[in-house]
Design an enzyme around this catalytic site. Sequence first.
Site, PDB file in Angstrom:
ATOM      1  N   ASP A 220      66.221  48.508  28.151  1.00 60.20           N
ATOM      2  CA  ASP A 220      65.911  47.068  28.094  1.00 60.20           C
ATOM      3  C   ASP A 220      64.417  46.810  28.312  1.00 60.20           C
ATOM      4  OD1 ASP A 220      66.094  47.952  30.658  1.00 60.20           O
ATOM      5  OD2 ASP A 220      66.967  46.125  31.470  1.00 60.20           O
TER       6      ASP A 220
ATOM      7  N   ASP B 257      40.717  35.284  43.530  1.00 64.19           N
ATOM      8  CA  ASP B 257      39.646  36.207  43.931  1.00 64.19           C
ATOM      9  C   ASP B 257      40.096  37.650  43.738  1.00 64.19           C
ATOM     10  OD1 ASP B 257      37.356  37.281  45.310  1.00 64.19           O
ATOM     11  OD2 ASP B 257      38.544  37.381  47.146  1.00 64.19           O
TER      12      ASP B 257
ATOM     13  N   GLU C 172      30.494  35.015  54.062  1.00 68.84           N
ATOM     14  CA  GLU C 172      30.659  36.447  54.305  1.00 68.84           C
ATOM     15  C   GLU C 172      29.391  37.235  53.984  1.00 68.84           C
ATOM     16  OE1 GLU C 172      33.961  39.001  52.509  1.00 68.84           O
ATOM     17  OE2 GLU C 172      34.929  37.111  52.979  1.00 68.84           O
ATOM     18  N   ASP C 173      28.775  36.883  52.844  1.00 67.01           N
ATOM     19  CA  ASP C 173      27.689  37.717  52.306  1.00 67.01           C
ATOM     20  C   ASP C 173      26.293  37.125  52.466  1.00 67.01           C
ATOM     21  OD1 ASP C 173      29.719  39.369  51.520  1.00 67.01           O
ATOM     22  OD2 ASP C 173      29.838  38.580  49.487  1.00 67.01           O
TER      23      ASP C 173
ATOM     24  N   HIS D 160      31.058  36.366  39.781  1.00 66.25           N
ATOM     25  CA  HIS D 160      32.381  36.521  40.410  1.00 66.25           C
ATOM     26  C   HIS D 160      32.961  35.184  40.891  1.00 66.25           C
ATOM     27  CE1 HIS D 160      35.656  37.846  42.925  1.00 66.25           C
ATOM     28  NE2 HIS D 160      35.025  37.445  44.021  1.00 66.25           N
TER      29      HIS D 160
ATOM     30  N   HIS E 186      33.278  30.769  48.080  1.00 66.62           N
ATOM     31  CA  HIS E 186      34.171  31.543  48.958  1.00 66.62           C
ATOM     32  C   HIS E 186      33.528  32.776  49.587  1.00 66.62           C
ATOM     33  CE1 HIS E 186      34.987  34.094  45.364  1.00 66.62           C
ATOM     34  NE2 HIS E 186      35.293  35.011  46.254  1.00 66.62           N
TER      35      HIS E 186
END
Length: 704
Positions: A259, A139, A76-77, A48, A72
């Site tokens: 259109d 992301d 967080e993880d 990712h 990134h």
Amino acid sequence: MPEAATLFKEWSGYLKAEDLAQVESAYHFSQSAHEGQFRKSGEPYISHPLAVANILAQWHLDSQALTAALLHDVMEDTSVTKTEISRKFGKPVADLVDGVSKLDKIEFETQEKAQAENFRKMLLAMARDVRVILIKLADRLHNMRTLDSVDDVRRNRIARETLEIYAPIANRLGLNSIFQELEDLSFRHLYPDRYRVLAKAVKAARGNRREVVSKVMESIKQRLKDNKVEAQVHGREKHLHSIYRKMREKSLSFSQVLDVFGFRIIVKDVHSCYIALGVLHGLFKPIPGKFKDYVAIPKANGYQSLHTKLFGPFGTPIEVQIRTADMHKIAEAGVASHWLYKSSDTSLSDLQKKTHQWLQSLLEIQSESGDSIEFLEHLKVDLFPDEVYVFTPRGQIMALPRGATAVDYAYAVHTDIGNRCVAVKINQELMPLRAELRNGDRIEIITASHARPNPLWLNFVITGKARSHIRHYLKTMHLQESEQLGERLLHQALDSLNSGLPKIEESRWDKLVRDSNAKSRQEILADIGLGKRLGVVVARQLLSLGEPLPGDNLSPGSVVIRGSEGMAIQFAKCCSPIPGDPIIGIINKGQGMVIHTHDCPGIVKTRMDPERLLDVAWDPESTKLFEVRVKLVVANQRGVLAKVAAEIAEGESNIQNVAVNPEDSGSYTDMYFTIQVSNRLHLARIMRGMRLIPEVVRINRVKG
């Protein structure tokens, strides 16, 4: 997804060797940090961040941005900290990663509050460095491309969030290709059946209209060549969500959306844009009112093109965009074109300037929004601007969202002009402040030093900036006025206990602030004014007398009402008190003090709660005018309204409102006047004068 080594080789085409080395180091660091973690699809998690970095590499973003993209999710993880990233990869990279990271470590009351606070943090980081949002958009784009493996509830939430926030931000920054892909992916996940049916219909239409499209394209190419205009001509298909939106907004079936296909003509310079337009209008008849010149007046996101709609062969409408190669780069890559196409072109610096202005306005809105949910509400308003272009008195162009009013314009020019505006001239004519602006209007705002925002403006302003400034001003004024009222109520309570405010030692105030969990003395005074604390309880705490006992005599002297206290003191609509009426004050929690007449039926229940009642008295020196309602029954004769109005004017009163209600018989009419008086004697004098008019049968004051 290609292997990391293949991608590094591709990126080396524009990155320096030392920069590429940092990116590779970040990749190995991230791979190690995410070791043993897998995505819902079963792929190793590192796939990712690598995909996100590759999207940014397509825009030729610098090594810091690619490094941050690879890292990134580590804060967080995993257990990696910002300090660790800063030490290894530098502070700018750590700031970018921090800006993209969510606030998962903090507990929030609701999912909505958490989401709003995350957006607020990200957008403030983006205001400092626009690369934060470019990383976040990349992301989100990769997450949307791989959303099939996520459960239904989460998929719906992410798709809706993308459609409401991320796609509009991409559009606002001019990232057209990402904007369209995010919209289509959100549409596919939110409404899978509609998406499938529409995709099938477009595919069928593509086959049916292939002959028309190729015929039109050949005609355009040939006519441009005959007129010696160098150009590339491309056929283009509208993206699915755009077709779906048009069907919904205009209640059309797919067959009525003619259109679906358009054409794009790319020429060498601005001069050639207008020549090509003339050539096209000579080839096919233009549809009246369907021409837009975004070259002379670019969109707020820097987009430039000439748009025209033509009657093509067999009466089929054709949509054509004409632009230069540089305009095309900006139309596709928006603010990212700064990195992708290093150029000294003025349009790039204009785009950067506009982006910077928008980001600064976000900072301004955030500083005045009470909380993150309110900030998100203001942001959403600003993310859907179907622009209207107006002119300042000096001829400068300003873009505002469609439906914007004169007040929105005033705040867009400057906060002080918005706060002090009293009138507006639109195209040299005086118009109401709620007047909606139209393309080409010339606006001149008239201000006054004594003026201030009106709460009623919130009913018609539509820009986030105007709404946040008005709310902020009203909150500030309400707090200041509540603080002043609270001080008067505390004075009154201390006097009843034979003490006074100046005698209270500073240390006692400090202790009270600490014990009450308040931020300051001002907050305690404002709470008293707003009815959140009782003045007499605070007085006893300051004097260390403890809580009042049920038998204590705590009725202090009256609070003097001047009528000019502002929002902290309100006059009840149910009885409309005026000086001379016996009055009583009632503390309503969170509202402040409301003044009623003694005989008002609306306070019968409140009398059972004596703690909320306050003795109040009118200030004999008050010069304020108060509104009062008067009912007249008059003979239904010509000129009676003029006679009554003249008598009111003679009595030195202003008429605020008039309503007429004829009785069934037709002989008499009920008239209701809202007039301004200084006190009961003034009202009695006016009513006496009106009784002398022969046509007036009956007159009385209306309460409620």
